[in-house]
Design an enzyme around this catalytic site. Structure first.
Site, short mmCIF file in Angstrom:
data_model
loop_
_atom_site.label_atom_id
_atom_site.label_comp_id
_atom_site.label_asym_id
_atom_site.label_seq_id
_atom_site.Cartn_x
_atom_site.Cartn_y
_atom_site.Cartn_z
N HIS A 38 22.11 9.77 11.01
CA HIS A 38 21.60 8.77 10.07
C HIS A 38 21.42 9.39 8.68
O HIS A 38 20.33 9.86 8.34
CB HIS A 38 20.26 8.22 10.57
CG HIS A 38 20.37 7.32 11.75
ND1 HIS A 38 20.46 5.96 11.64
CD2 HIS A 38 20.42 7.60 13.08
CE1 HIS A 38 20.56 5.42 12.86
NE2 HIS A 38 20.54 6.40 13.74
N CYS A 80 25.77 5.85 13.34
CA CYS A 80 25.26 5.80 14.71
C CYS A 80 26.11 4.84 15.56
O CYS A 80 27.26 5.14 15.85
CB CYS A 80 23.78 5.45 14.72
SG CYS A 80 22.95 5.85 16.28
N LYS A 95 1.21 -5.14 -11.20
CA LYS A 95 1.94 -6.41 -11.21
C LYS A 95 3.27 -6.28 -10.47
O LYS A 95 3.73 -5.18 -10.16
CB LYS A 95 2.21 -6.84 -12.65
CG LYS A 95 3.16 -5.91 -13.40
CD LYS A 95 3.55 -6.49 -14.75
CE LYS A 95 4.58 -5.57 -15.44
NZ LYS A 95 5.05 -6.15 -16.70
N ASP A 96 3.88 -7.43 -10.17
CA ASP A 96 5.21 -7.43 -9.57
C ASP A 96 6.20 -6.82 -10.56
O ASP A 96 6.14 -7.09 -11.76
CB ASP A 96 5.65 -8.87 -9.25
CG ASP A 96 4.82 -9.51 -8.15
OD1 ASP A 96 4.08 -8.78 -7.47
OD2 ASP A 96 4.90 -10.74 -7.99
N GLU A 128 -8.68 -3.72 14.80
CA GLU A 128 -7.90 -2.55 15.21
C GLU A 128 -8.12 -1.33 14.32
O GLU A 128 -8.01 -0.19 14.76
CB GLU A 128 -6.39 -2.88 15.22
CG GLU A 128 -5.98 -3.92 16.22
CD GLU A 128 -6.05 -5.34 15.67
OE1 GLU A 128 -5.57 -6.26 16.35
OE2 GLU A 128 -6.60 -5.52 14.56
N LYS A 138 0.84 -1.22 0.00
CA LYS A 138 0.00 0.00 0.00
C LYS A 138 0.86 1.25 0.00
O LYS A 138 0.58 2.21 -0.71
CB LYS A 138 -0.90 0.04 1.24
CG LYS A 138 -2.09 -0.85 1.24
CD LYS A 138 -3.11 -0.45 2.30
CE LYS A 138 -2.53 -0.29 3.68
NZ LYS A 138 -2.04 -1.55 4.27
N GLU A 156 21.03 8.00 5.91
CA GLU A 156 20.11 7.25 5.06
C GLU A 156 18.72 7.86 4.99
O GLU A 156 17.99 7.66 4.01
CB GLU A 156 20.02 5.79 5.53
CG GLU A 156 19.33 5.55 6.85
CD GLU A 156 20.25 5.58 8.06
OE1 GLU A 156 19.91 4.96 9.09
OE2 GLU A 156 21.31 6.24 7.98
N LYS A 167 -7.77 -15.09 -10.00
CA LYS A 167 -9.05 -15.23 -9.31
C LYS A 167 -9.47 -13.89 -8.70
O LYS A 167 -8.70 -13.25 -7.99
CB LYS A 167 -8.96 -16.30 -8.22
CG LYS A 167 -8.81 -17.71 -8.76
CD LYS A 167 -10.05 -18.14 -9.56
CE LYS A 167 -9.94 -19.56 -10.06
NZ LYS A 167 -11.15 -19.94 -10.85
N GLN A 204 30.22 4.59 16.89
CA GLN A 204 30.67 4.35 18.26
C GLN A 204 31.59 3.14 18.36
O GLN A 204 32.60 3.17 19.07
CB GLN A 204 29.45 4.19 19.17
CG GLN A 204 28.62 5.47 19.30
CD GLN A 204 27.31 5.27 20.03
OE1 GLN A 204 27.08 4.22 20.62
NE2 GLN A 204 26.44 6.26 19.98
N GLY A 219 22.07 0.50 15.85
CA GLY A 219 21.51 -0.60 16.62
C GLY A 219 21.55 -0.26 18.10
O GLY A 219 22.13 0.75 18.50
#
Length: 542
Positions: free
Chosen positions: A515, A379, A239-240, A149, A18, A517, A187, A383, A352
């Site tokens: 970060h 991150c 489609k994929d 939910e 989605k 990214e 289907k 360290q 992490g």
């Protein structure tokens, strides 16, 4: 212009994409000159995903203003130019928390607090607030239609459609159309049942996105349209594909954006997807390949590093290279030795938490430093590189972080107790602070040192990057580590916190506390990742 709303729901099964489909539609509408934003409504009871396990939920995406959000917001920012904020993602837990806070304050004047109207009103108010100031707001509801939910969210959106007017709202339902090999056909029944479920709660979808491993044939599309009360041109086949960045063109080729613009009476030019065509060209025509070893502790679920994975791909696009990621569990480095790191062109240690596998990451940093392999630490990755250098070069043999060993002789990394946020306010934390929502979060300024690799890559003296951490380099012991040769090349705005380190006399060893990214996109990439991937390619020539 008043905001138009597109509500995106999912049916049959989860994980159909989605978020990608919604973001791809947003990219097309943005390419037509519209101002687009996106919201994600998550039905779980956690206030935010900040304390959830990465192996269950995937990565936590951090916004510019410091919100810990669902990874779908990362997709949103990679597909459109609009920056997400804390207004773009909220959960059941956050909604209930706010309603209960208002009840305690007396805002409801003694009323009996109920899901309808109090919870649904709070949801509507947050959707309207997050959408304000945009031509189109695409609102994705997490989970699957039929889940208990998500019922309050769906009811709130049903009410909002009535209040705003159907001419300014559109329901888009993404559903599964499976191919059955034994029958040799797709289907449509699961889609029909999913729409029936949606109708039972008062929502008639206007557009159906049909996920399948192939294009849904015209006859089946006509059948879906007939039995689901949707115009045939609004039954879209998805489609994929080999790359998620092909999806905007796939949706546009079926006229989805035209249908929506006509529905909302929007007079806007045709979509210019030339930037996306360039991305696809670069992706399809690499001039070489690099293998990046990603050493982490959540490697069993690659989505735990979703933004890092995508940033490496973006860096590949900028260098016309195909980037292959070899996931390496840091505990394997501890138990099997550094042999598991052999055969990679570059090493990346991402963020992490916790001490599991941390010694493997420290060994990884040592291996990269001693063998002159390009290294990017993010991150915790910074360290562990700092700890390794302190132990093995600066001679602080018991060096560690207080996160992993509170009694070590040389706590070269420790808890940040005070820092300045992006607005200049001073924030404080202690060991007794709650786990959730107490980190240094969001965009912070960083000053880069003259002559550093970081300064060369960014081409600027001051940058802004997003953070998510509660531990930092200990300035008390920093002089001893720097005296041994390690270069601190990036500092926070107040010059108190170490943001970037570099190892001298090494082809490419850069580690950052932030970060990067989170700000990488397929169209623009990111300078640190682009430089790292280039260095990995150059490493092949040794």
């Amino acid at each position: 212009m008043a905001t138009n709303y597109i509500f995106v729901t999912g049916g049959v099964v989860s994980s159909l994409g989605k978020g990608i489909a919604a973001a791809s539609l947003a990219a097309i509408l943005e390419a037509r000159g519209l101002k687009v934003t996106m919201l994600k409504l998550d039905p779980y009871i956690n206030v935010d995903p900040g304390t959830m396990s990465p192996t269950q939920h995937g990565e936590v995406f951090v916004t510019q203003d410091g919100a810990e959000t669902d990874l779908d917001l990362g997709h949103y920012e990679r597909f459109i130019r609009t920056k997400m904020t804390k207004r773009n993602n909220f959960t059941t837990g956050k909604i209930y928390s706010e309603v209960l806070r208002k009840e305690r304050r007396g805002d409801y004047l003694g009323a009996t607090i109920q899901v309808i109207p109090h919870i649904t009103n709070e949801i509507k108010s947050r959707v309207i607030d997050g959408a304000a100031g945009h031509d189109v707001a695409i609102v994705e509801v997490g989970g699957t239609v039929g889940d208990i939910e998500s019922l309050p969210f769906l009811e709130a959106l049903r009410q909002l459609a009535v209040q705003v007017g159907r001419e300014r709202t559109l329901f888009m339902h993404l559903t599964l159309v499976p191919y059955i090999p034994t029958a040799g056909e797709v289907k449509t029944k699961p889609t029909q049942h999913s729409v029936k479920e949606l109708l039972s709660i008062g929502i008639q979808p206007d557009v159906l996105i049909c996920r399948s491993d192939r294009m849904v044939p015209p006859n089946e599309r006509a059948k879906i349209a007939l039995f689901c009360n949707v115009p045939e041109r609004a039954v879209i086949s998805l489609k994929d594909v080999s790359s998620i960045y092909q999806i905007p063109a796939l949706l546009k080729s079926q006229g989805l954006d035209d249908f929506i613009c006509q529905r909302f009476h929007l007079d806007c030019p045709e979509a210019d997807l030339s930037e996306w065509e360039q991305v696809l060209y670069q992706e399809a025509n690499p001039t070489g390949e690099v293998v990046i070893g990603m050493v982490g502790k959540y490697t069993e679920l690659p989505d735990a590093y979703k933004s890092v994975n995508e940033a490496l791909k973006h860096a590949g696009l900028k260098n016309r290279l195909s980037v292959q990621i070899k996931y390496i569990d840091s505990q394997d480095v501890e138990t099997k030795g550094t042999e598991v790191l052999e055969g990679v062109d570059g090493i990346l240690v991402p963020g992490g938490f916790g001490n599991r596998g941390v010694e493997g990451k420290i060994l990884t940093a040592k291996y990269a430093r001693e063998n002159h392999i390009p290294y990017l630490g993010i991150c915790l990755g910074m360290q562990v590189a700092y700890i390794e250098y302190a132990r093995n070069v600066a001679g602080l043999t018991d060096a560690n972080s207080t996160e992993f060993d509170r009694t070590c002789d040389y706590p070269v990394v420790g808890l940040i107790t005070e820092w300045q946020d992006a607005e200049g306010n001073i924030e404080t934390r202690t060991d007794a602070s709650d786990l959730g929502g107490t980190m240094r979060l969001g965009a912070q300024q960083c000053h880069l040192m003259e002559g550093s690799k970081a300064r060369e890559l960014y081409g600027a003296e001051t940058i802004e990057e997003r953070h998510r951490h509660r531990y930092e380099v200990n300035n008390v012991l920093r002089p001893q580590v720097e005296k041994a040769g390690l270069k601190v090349t990036g500092l926070s705005a107040d010059k108190k916190l170490v943001e970037i380190i570099e190892v001298p006399n090494h082809p490419w060893f850069v580690a950052c506390q932030f970060h990067p990214e989170f700000t990488s996109t397929p169209r623009d990439g990111h300078p640190l990742f682009a430089g790292f991937v280039k260095a990995a390619k150059d490493n092949q020539k040794k």
